[in-house]
Design a protein around this motif. Structure first.
Motif, mmCIF file in Angstrom:
data_model
loop_
_atom_site.group_PDB
_atom_site.id
_atom_site.type_symbol
_atom_site.label_atom_id
_atom_site.label_comp_id
_atom_site.label_asym_id
_atom_site.label_seq_id
_atom_site.Cartn_x
_atom_site.Cartn_y
_atom_site.Cartn_z
ATOM 1 N N UNK A 1 0.844 -1.170 0.000
ATOM 2 C CA UNK A 1 0.000 0.000 0.000
ATOM 3 C C UNK A 1 0.895 1.240 0.000
ATOM 4 N N UNK A 2 0.661 2.128 -0.944
ATOM 5 C CA UNK A 2 1.428 3.366 -1.033
ATOM 6 C C UNK A 2 0.571 4.554 -0.618
ATOM 7 N N UNK A 3 1.165 5.553 0.019
ATOM 8 C CA UNK A 3 0.395 6.746 0.387
ATOM 9 C C UNK A 3 0.053 7.572 -0.855
ATOM 10 N N UNK A 4 -1.028 8.330 -0.777
ATOM 11 C CA UNK A 4 -1.450 9.241 -1.840
ATOM 12 C C UNK A 4 -1.318 10.665 -1.289
ATOM 13 N N UNK A 5 -0.462 11.463 -1.904
ATOM 14 C CA UNK A 5 -0.188 12.821 -1.446
ATOM 15 C C UNK A 5 -0.620 13.802 -2.520
ATOM 16 N N UNK A 6 -1.404 14.803 -2.140
ATOM 17 C CA UNK A 6 -1.856 15.837 -3.063
ATOM 18 C C UNK A 6 -1.076 17.111 -2.787
ATOM 19 N N UNK A 7 -0.522 17.694 -3.856
ATOM 20 C CA UNK A 7 0.275 18.915 -3.710
ATOM 21 C C UNK A 7 0.171 19.734 -4.992
ATOM 22 N N UNK A 8 0.433 21.029 -4.884
ATOM 23 C CA UNK A 8 0.558 21.882 -6.060
ATOM 24 C C UNK A 8 1.995 22.392 -6.117
ATOM 25 N N UNK A 9 2.505 22.519 -7.336
ATOM 26 C CA UNK A 9 3.874 22.977 -7.556
ATOM 27 C C UNK A 9 3.823 24.170 -8.498
ATOM 28 N N UNK A 10 4.470 25.276 -8.119
ATOM 29 C CA UNK A 10 4.468 26.480 -8.946
ATOM 30 C C UNK A 10 5.892 27.015 -9.070
ATOM 31 N N UNK A 11 6.357 27.244 -10.303
ATOM 32 C CA UNK A 11 7.710 27.785 -10.473
ATOM 33 C C UNK A 11 7.811 29.207 -9.945
ATOM 34 N N UNK A 12 8.966 29.521 -9.376
ATOM 35 C CA UNK A 12 9.276 30.881 -8.927
ATOM 36 C C UNK A 12 10.677 31.205 -9.442
ATOM 37 N N UNK A 13 10.756 31.815 -10.597
ATOM 38 C CA UNK A 13 12.049 32.087 -11.204
ATOM 39 C C UNK A 13 12.583 30.862 -11.914
ATOM 40 N N UNK A 14 13.877 30.912 -12.265
ATOM 41 C CA UNK A 14 14.500 29.838 -13.036
ATOM 42 C C UNK A 14 14.954 28.654 -12.199
ATOM 43 N N UNK A 15 15.197 28.858 -10.897
ATOM 44 C CA UNK A 15 15.822 27.805 -10.096
ATOM 45 C C UNK A 15 15.059 27.427 -8.837
ATOM 46 N N UNK A 16 13.829 27.899 -8.680
ATOM 47 C CA UNK A 16 13.065 27.566 -7.474
ATOM 48 C C UNK A 16 11.635 27.210 -7.843
#
Length: 64
Positions: free
Chosen positions: A1-16
């Motif tokens: 059984x694997x966990x299910x994780x919900x997240x949002x990812x948003x770029x901030x500049x070129x390296x973050x």
């Protein structure tokens, strides 16, 4: 059984990227929460990405 994780990812500049975790489900356990963090990309080429997280963790991802 694997966990299910919900997240949002948003770029901030070129390296973050900013990461906002929202929900974790693991079997019958369901947690709604909010946790904000970020990843700085410290090295990137066609096969490897090295990132450092907001809590000091280092992540090394290698393309298969």
């Amino acid at each position: 059984m694997l966990p299910d994780l919900t997240a949002t990812i948003a770029p901030e500049g070129d390296k973050r990227v900013n990461v906002q975790f929202k929900k974790l489900t693991f079997g019958p356990l369901k947690l709604n929460f909010e946790s904000n963090n970020w990843l700085d990309i410290t090295f990137l080429d066609s096969d490897t990405r090295i990132s450092r997280g907001g809590r000091g963790n280092v992540f090394v991802l290698v393309r298969d």
